[in-house]
Structure formats: C-alpha cells, structure tokens
Write an enzyme that holds these catalytic residues in place. Structure first.
Site, PDB file in Angstrom:
ATOM      1  N   LYS A  54       0.841  -1.321  -0.122  1.00 58.47           N
ATOM      2  CA  LYS A  54      -0.169  -0.194  -0.174  1.00 58.47           C
ATOM      3  C   LYS A  54       0.980   1.119   0.040  1.00 58.47           C
ATOM      4  CE  LYS A  54      -4.071  -2.249   2.239  1.00 58.47           C
ATOM      5  NZ  LYS A  54      -3.881  -3.472   2.343  1.00 58.47           N
ATOM      6  N   TYR A  84      -2.292  -0.836  11.109  1.00 51.57           N
ATOM      7  CA  TYR A  84      -3.477  -1.353  11.596  1.00 51.57           C
ATOM      8  C   TYR A  84      -4.172  -0.391  12.744  1.00 51.57           C
ATOM      9  CZ  TYR A  84      -1.872  -5.361   8.626  1.00 51.57           C
ATOM     10  OH  TYR A  84      -1.395  -5.931   7.701  1.00 51.57           O
ATOM     11  N   VAL A 126       0.418  -8.469   6.335  1.00 56.39           N
ATOM     12  CA  VAL A 126      -0.287  -9.827   7.242  1.00 56.39           C
ATOM     13  C   VAL A 126       0.487 -10.997   6.959  1.00 56.39           C
ATOM     14  CG1 VAL A 126      -1.838 -10.808   5.181  1.00 56.39           C
ATOM     15  CG2 VAL A 126      -2.571 -10.463   7.655  1.00 56.39           C
TER      16      VAL A 126
END
Ligand code: GLU
Length: 331
Positions: A88, A267, A285
C-alpha cells in the site's frame, strides 16, 4: 549470523561511537534480533489463505539499509515473502506521483481518501458504510482500493509499474508470488464487498474487478526483507533514491507518505507503534514491517506470527529494540 556490508567508501565516515550513547547499528541489529527471536512463536500466522497458513512460523529476519548503502542483516534476510499490505505504501507513492503530474493530489486523491487512523480493523465494512464510501486512509484496504482506482486512471498495469519501481529501487528483479496471487483471487470476498460498497457510493471509477485485480496483485508481490529495506530508503531520504539520485517523489509528498505510515501504517495499533517504536512503519499480514528513520535508513523486520491487530509480534519487538538501543525514534 549477523552481517554488515559497507556502503560506498566515500560515505563511510562517521563520528566515533560514544560508548555511553546509542549503540552502533551493527550491534543494535544483532541485539534486537536476539531479543525478538525469543518471541518468534508468540502470535498466530495468518490463515485466510493456504500459502500464508503453511509458512514456517520460526522464520525471522531483520534488515537495515542505510542511505549510503551499508546493510546490517540478521536471520532469513534473503527469503522472499508476499509483501501484502506493505504494498500500500508503494501504490500510494505511484498514485501521488501520477496525481502530482496530473490535476493534483488534492483533486485526484485526498478528496477521495482521508488521512486519519481508522481505529477499526483494516478490512472493516462498518466504517465505510457509516462514512458514505470515503475510506479513512490509504493504508487500510478500502483506501488502497481507491488508490488503485486512481492509478488505473494513469497506468495500464499498476502492478507491473509497482514491480518496476521496486526493482529499480532495490536493484534486483521483483515479481509476484503466483501461489499467493491465485489464493488471494479465490478468497477476496471482503475486499470485493469493500470495492462494491465504494462503487455504490460513487468512489470508484474503474471496473470493480479490474481495481480488485490490481489490489490483489500488489499484495502478492514477493520480496525479501533485505530488498524491502533497500527499496524503502527513498522515503527516508526526502523522496530521492539514494542509490541513483533519482527523485521518486517530491519531498513534501514523501513527508506525507511517512506521516500516513506513522499514523495509520500498523492497522489499529498505530498509537502503540508510535509509543513503543517511534518510527513511520507499515506492516503486512505475512509478518513483515518496514520502518523509516528519516535522513538515515530504512529497516524491515519479518516474522510470520501476528498479534490480534495483525502486526508481527517479533517484528514489532525487533523494531522496538532497535529503535531503543540505537536511539532512532523520531520523537
Ligand atoms: N491480502 C490481504 C487483504 O487484502 C492484505 C492484508 C494485509 O496485509 O493487511 O486482506
């Protein structure tokens, strides 16, 4: 065995180390890795796709890449993994680049995705519904889908462009983990829901499936921790790749990327990371976390078991220990 590889000789001069001050990076990496390894079985590996569920949980790596090219490496630093949400960061970089050269970053990007921590899980649908399809930030899945939508307005193949950028930055060929790619394609129901919800609110312009392909492809990019640390140095260097001198991103935009990493990159544990590590970070992840020390270096820690927020347990400990021992916090 920890190793240190020097950068260019002309960049090698450093003031002598004050024994009462911070540890030198080589010693800091070795010490941080040793402490973190003791925790590399805490947490749970991601199980939503088989290639992640089957990974050896005892894998551990800590890689530091200084702006002069010096590397400090410990553990499985050459083993590739899917970079997942760490992608990202690079998608955002490419979108800012494209929007900056187009009609502007406010108009193309920031009016469609925010810059606030979400306080909700990275793939939450609830917040998106409440906030009428406007994702909180580009580091959560919904925000990254909007970033991919912006990219598709400018590029034919955003995943290939991301691989090209990463290959350039780390000086090695970067591609996809095909097994992760196929598994993600078969299991992205929640991301598909996020994309359709945003399309319904008018916040996606391109075909939902094409946007999803782009998002899923970026998650499957495979890199080692050494490569990731090296490829991320430009963000610690005002947007300029220290290896080539090329300006990847204008300095004010590079600062924005680092700010979003600090506030939203881990997160809904970004507050805890700012508190305990004190560096702009982005986690994925598969258990990797990249971190920046502005003006000095980029680092990547990798250990697959995750805490309940989705961040690598041993990765966070490694970065905390490194930042403390070498006094790297931005605060
Ligand atoms: N492929 C994962 C997803 O979209 C990435 C999640 C992550 O690394 O945070 O659900």
């Amino acid at each position: 065995m920890p190793t240190t590889t020097p950068g260019h000789p002309s960049d090698a001069h450093r003031p002598d180390h004050d024994p009462s001050g911070p540890l030198p990076l080589a010693a800091g990496v070795a010490a941080a890795a040793q402490v973190a390894r003791a925790a590399d079985h805490d947490g749970e590996v991601a199980t939503y796709i088989a290639p992640l569920a089957e990974v050896d949980p005892s894998r551990f790596a800590l890689a530091v890449s200084e702006l002069d090219g010096t590397e400090h490496l410990d553990g499985d630093v050459e083993v590739p993994f899917a970079i997942q949400s760490v992608s990202k960061v690079y998608s955002l970089v490419l979108a800012l680049q494209a929007a900056d050269a187009g009609s502007g970053v406010e108009e193309e990007l920031w009016c469609r995705v925010g810059r606030e921590p979400s306080g909700d899980p990275f793939n939450s649908l609830v917040q998106l519904e409440r906030e009428r399809g406007l994702p909180r930030n580009p580091m959560i899945n919904a925000g990254a889908l909007v970033v991919d939508d912006v990219l598709l307005d400018h590029l034919d193949d955003p995943v290939a462009a991301t691989c090209e950028l990463l290959s350039e930055l780390c000086g090695e060929d970067i591609g996809l983990d095909e097994r992760v790619l196929r598994a993600e394609q078969g299991s992205s129901h929640r991301n598909r829901s996020l994309a359709h919800l945003m399309a319904d609110f008018g916040n996606l312009r391109n075909d939902v499936e094409v946007v999803l392909d782009s998002y899923i492809g970026a998650c499957a990019i495979a890199m080692s921790s050494r490569q990731l640390a090296r490829a991320t140095r430009f963000l610690a260097n005002g947007g300029i790749d220290p290896a080539s001198g090329r300006r990847v991103l204008a300095p004010p935009l590079a600062r924005r990327v680092a700010a979003v990493m600090l506030t939203c990159g881990t997160y809904d544990a970004a507050g805890e990371f700012a508190f305990s590590v004190g560096l702009p970070c982005k986690s994925g992840v598969a258990g990797s976390i990249v971190a920046l020390v502005p003006g000095r270096l980029a680092a990547c820690a990798w250990s697959p078991p995750l805490d309940p927020a989705g961040n690598s347990v041993a990765g966070r400990i490694a970065l905390h220990e490194l930042a403390e021992r070498c006094e790297l916090s931005v605060f």
